[in-house]
Design an enzyme around this catalytic site. Structure first.
Site, PDB file in Angstrom:
ATOM      1  N   ASP A  66       1.159 -38.544 -20.132  1.00  9.44           N
ATOM      2  CA  ASP A  66       1.676 -38.930 -18.821  1.00  9.44           C
ATOM      3  C   ASP A  66       1.558 -40.425 -18.551  1.00  9.44           C
ATOM      4  O   ASP A  66       0.894 -41.152 -19.293  1.00  9.44           O
ATOM      5  CB  ASP A  66       0.955 -38.130 -17.720  1.00  9.44           C
ATOM      6  CG  ASP A  66      -0.539 -37.951 -18.002  1.00  9.44           C
ATOM      7  OD1 ASP A  66      -1.121 -38.785 -18.722  1.00  9.44           O
ATOM      8  OD2 ASP A  66      -1.126 -36.980 -17.502  1.00  9.44           O
ATOM      9  N   ASN A 135      -8.873 -29.376 -10.431  1.00  5.73           N
ATOM     10  CA  ASN A 135      -8.007 -28.329  -9.864  1.00  5.73           C
ATOM     11  C   ASN A 135      -7.271 -27.548 -10.947  1.00  5.73           C
ATOM     12  O   ASN A 135      -6.347 -26.800 -10.655  1.00  5.73           O
ATOM     13  CB  ASN A 135      -7.007 -28.946  -8.874  1.00  5.73           C
ATOM     14  CG  ASN A 135      -6.070 -29.950  -9.543  1.00  5.73           C
ATOM     15  OD1 ASN A 135      -6.077 -30.107 -10.751  1.00  5.73           O
ATOM     16  ND2 ASN A 135      -5.263 -30.630  -8.749  1.00  5.73           N
TER      17      ASN A 135
HETATM   18  C1  F6R Z   1      -4.565 -37.799 -18.204  1.00  7.04           C
HETATM   19  C2  F6R Z   1      -4.529 -36.360 -18.081  1.00  7.04           C
HETATM   20  C3  F6R Z   1      -5.340 -35.631 -17.050  1.00  7.04           C
HETATM   21  C4  F6R Z   1      -6.842 -35.783 -17.290  1.00  7.04           C
HETATM   22  C5  F6R Z   1      -7.628 -35.047 -16.214  1.00  7.04           C
HETATM   23  C6  F6R Z   1      -9.116 -35.220 -16.368  1.00  7.04           C
HETATM   24  O1  F6R Z   1      -3.730 -38.224 -19.270  1.00  7.04           O
HETATM   25  O2  F6R Z   1      -3.814 -35.765 -18.804  1.00  7.04           O
HETATM   26  O3  F6R Z   1      -5.000 -34.282 -17.085  1.00  7.04           O
HETATM   27  O4  F6R Z   1      -7.174 -35.277 -18.550  1.00  7.04           O
HETATM   28  O5  F6R Z   1      -7.236 -35.519 -14.953  1.00  7.04           O
HETATM   29  O6  F6R Z   1      -9.461 -36.539 -16.118  1.00  7.04           O
HETATM   30  P1  F6R Z   1     -10.968 -37.054 -16.320  1.00  7.04           P
HETATM   31  O7  F6R Z   1     -11.225 -36.995 -17.779  1.00  7.04           O
HETATM   32  O8  F6R Z   1     -10.939 -38.472 -15.817  1.00  7.04           O
HETATM   33  O9  F6R Z   1     -11.825 -36.143 -15.535  1.00  7.04           O
END
Ligand code: F6R
Length: 264
Positions: A66, A135
């Protein structure tokens, strides 16, 4: 779904890095799907270390999950920047084969379609690395995302925006929209590898592994994937009902083969 519960956070991170290194060592021209976020930072540190130890990234192709709509690739909070700083700079990865959606594209939906077509054109993703949101989101597929979705523009929830506030100067700067691979794009990868660490992820992990398959917890779609590996530390595994069973099948997070257990 293979659920590997490692003895601690460092071991969980090392296990994920080990799986990625094994993939690239066995198939140097692998197509990798990559994630960003805090969870992945130490994984990428391991990969850079492996590169210093001789692992070449020269032949890999990569597609990130993303990118924020509106951020150009040189914006310090963009995922382009994150990937350069935390993984690619100083490695032998070929910039021409590193792909992220362009957040500053004039027509974000057209950019999403182009991105999806590009993944297809290279023959799909061999190994897709994933984190999970509190979530239950994967990529930026927020709750109620279609389980049949492909790359497109999604509106971020306030919860996700606040979780990512730490990467921006203030709240007003956190983008409202992102271009993200869809759930079906993710499920099309040949192997999905998800890492979750910390107690804040425990409820989402339970929904993903033991909840109903539901757009309300997008990560639960991984239950439909023929080869999904979920790597957890004890905190992220804390709410799992069948935790003892997962430990029994893969003690300490090591894979045990049925054939090895039933030899002779
Ligand atoms: C980012 C992504 C998100 C993160 C998720 C967890 O490329 O794909 O799905 O993996 O928001 O983020 P953290 O690791 O910062 O808790």
């Amino acid at each position: 779904m293979k659920v590997l519960i490692l003895p601690d956070r460092a071991a969980a991170i090392a296990r994920v890095a080990e799986i990625i290194v094994a993939q690239v060592s066995c198939a140097p021209a692998s197509v990798l799907g990559l994630a960003t976020g805090g969870t992945m930072l130490p994984v990428y540190a391991h990969l850079r270390e492996a590169h210093r130890g001789g692992l070449s990234l020269a032949r890999i192709t990569s597609f990130n999950l993303d990118e924020y709509v509106g951020l150009p690739p040189d914006h310090p909070a963009s995922y382009h920047c994150y990937m350069r700083e935390n993984l690619f700079d100083g490695t032998d990865a070929d910039a021409a084969r590193i792909h992220l959606p362009r957040g500053d594209a004039p027509d974000p939906q057209q950019e999403a379609d182009r991105y999806e077509a590009k993944i297809e054109a290279v023959g799909g993703i061999d190994l897709q690395l994933l984190g999970i949101g509190r979530n239950g989101h994967i990529g930026f597929n927020e709750p109620t995302s279609s389980l049949g979705s492909r790359t497109r523009v999604k509106t971020l929830t306030e919860d996700t925006r606040m979780a990512n506030l730490r990467f921006f100067d203030d709240e007003a700067q956190v983008p409202q929209f992102a271009i993200t691979m869809g759930i079906q794009t993710i499920l099309s990868a040949r192997h999905c590898l998800l890492l979750a660490t910390g107690r804040k992820k425990a409820a989402a992990v339970r929904g993903m592994v033991e909840g109903p398959v539901s757009a309300f917890c997008p990560a639960s779609a991984l239950q439909m994937h023929p080869r999904a590996t979920v790597v957890l530390d004890p905190d992220a595994a804390e709410a799992l009902t069948l935790r003892n069973y997962y430990d029994h099948i893969h003690p300490g997070g090591r894979s045990r083969l049925y054939s090895e257990l039933h030899r002779g």
